[in-house]
Design an enzyme around this catalytic site. Sequence first.
Site, PDB file in Angstrom:
ATOM      1  N   GLU A 130     -13.715 -12.689  -5.369  1.00 29.95           N
ATOM      2  CA  GLU A 130     -13.879 -11.817  -6.294  1.00 29.95           C
ATOM      3  C   GLU A 130     -12.980 -12.460  -7.558  1.00 29.95           C
ATOM      4  O   GLU A 130     -13.180 -12.249  -8.608  1.00 29.95           O
ATOM      5  CB  GLU A 130     -13.162 -10.638  -5.973  1.00 29.95           C
ATOM      6  CG  GLU A 130     -12.962  -9.678  -6.914  1.00 29.95           C
ATOM      7  CD  GLU A 130     -11.765  -8.493  -6.929  1.00 29.95           C
ATOM      8  OE1 GLU A 130     -11.125  -8.773  -7.900  1.00 29.95           O
ATOM      9  OE2 GLU A 130     -11.826  -7.990  -6.203  1.00 29.95           O
TER      10      GLU A 130
ATOM     11  N   GLU B 135       0.133 -11.228  -5.914  1.00 29.93           N
ATOM     12  CA  GLU B 135      -0.459  -9.906  -5.839  1.00 29.93           C
ATOM     13  C   GLU B 135      -0.032  -8.938  -4.305  1.00 29.93           C
ATOM     14  O   GLU B 135       0.147  -8.003  -4.488  1.00 29.93           O
ATOM     15  CB  GLU B 135      -1.992  -9.829  -5.925  1.00 29.93           C
ATOM     16  CG  GLU B 135      -2.630  -8.586  -6.109  1.00 29.93           C
ATOM     17  CD  GLU B 135      -4.253  -8.744  -6.160  1.00 29.93           C
ATOM     18  OE1 GLU B 135      -4.715  -7.643  -6.145  1.00 29.93           O
ATOM     19  OE2 GLU B 135      -4.937  -9.789  -6.010  1.00 29.93           O
TER      20      GLU B 135
END
Length: 449
Positions: free
Chosen positions: A71, A148
């Site tokens: 993604e 992240e």
Amino acid sequence: MRDAIELPLDLPEIEARVSNGGLFRRSVLPSGVRLLTEEVVGAASSSIGLWVPVGSRDEQPHEYGSTHFLEHLLFKGTPSRTAFEVSAAFERVGGEVNAQTAKEHTLYHAKVRDADLPMAVEVLSDMITSSVIDAAEFEIERGVIIEELAMADDDPNDVVWERFYETLLGTHPLARPIGGTPASIRAADRDAVWSSYRQHYRPEELVVTIAGAVNHDEVRAQLERNLTAGGWDLDVPSAPVARRETALQHGSAAPTGPLSAIDRPLEQLALVIGGQGITQLDPRREAFGLMHRIFGGGMSSRLFQEIREKRGLAYSVYSFGGSHSDLGVTGMYAGCAPDNVLETVRVLRQEAEKLVQDGVTATELADAKSASAGGSALAIEDADTRMSRLGRAEIHTGRFYDLEAALSRVEAVTLDEVQSVAADMFSGELVASAVGKLSSEARTELERR
């Protein structure tokens, strides 16, 4: 009761007028690509989503985290656009673009004014069909994703939810974290991610949904032109991929134990208590939703009133439900000071037992139905919500409910149905996850079956 719009995969065209005068259309192209639009009267913007029905649960052991990795990588450029040009295309017109990986799908979405919809179709189609997955960009993004994950690991609320899924569902694929782990991302191989991309990003998998200011025929022509320009052969006949099985897949989802607790020196402990819920196609989903609205869905809910307003034990407290194709989750969340954990746990359990034994009142149910109607009407003022509803209907359930149909189903729910679903959700053994400072007394209470 107004019926849902059924979405069989072998029906090429569907058209229907929906609530508020909007026009719903759905086309299944010969290549298997599915396009769903909802034209909203008076709209000046459009929300578009390109969906691929592949999520973290579909990964093989050597691929954990690769769906989320991919993604990210689709924003890193194509033969005709750099990563900067992908982002700038939307930002220069005041639009928005983003993506999300879920457990059962991946979504690339944008919101633009009506005049810029052709641009959005073009750029998103380019990303879907023609991303290069450059080796150098792959290594840069590896570092970004590890950061992240580190950010998420610093957030006790993120951690407690991951632990809850793992504790409740055990070895089931839905138990895995969507983003993978630092170890799995460090081990990710560019060729494996590329292989996954070529395997799943195909015409028969793609679902495109657009809501707002949209002309179905025009956008279909734009979509076909741009997908073809990206190298997809839309002249090859193909049926859309079948929807997921609804029977429990990959064996049973067995809990790993009554409690998963992570000790951290925090001022507040994040706590989840829950069990298995209902699937996306469960006919009780309206009763399930109303039960949660009454039990822990807002400031007037039972949990909020009892735990926050009357006792001051927590700032954040609510109940929740989440549904997937073959199983679901349900339960209660509270964030409270370590000294309040023991009493909070006891009150949460007392309120769940009261719900199971006594059900809800007629007044509570009437208020919940009214709140559901108002909340749904407000939600669909947003084109993003409409776009998302189209995609979830096509990918996950195979039927689309407009506002009138959805509310008629809610209105039909009875007191007995709410009590029945409450008994099914909270009468069995529940598991817990906690992040923070947990006393031995609170641990013992949470481990009690």
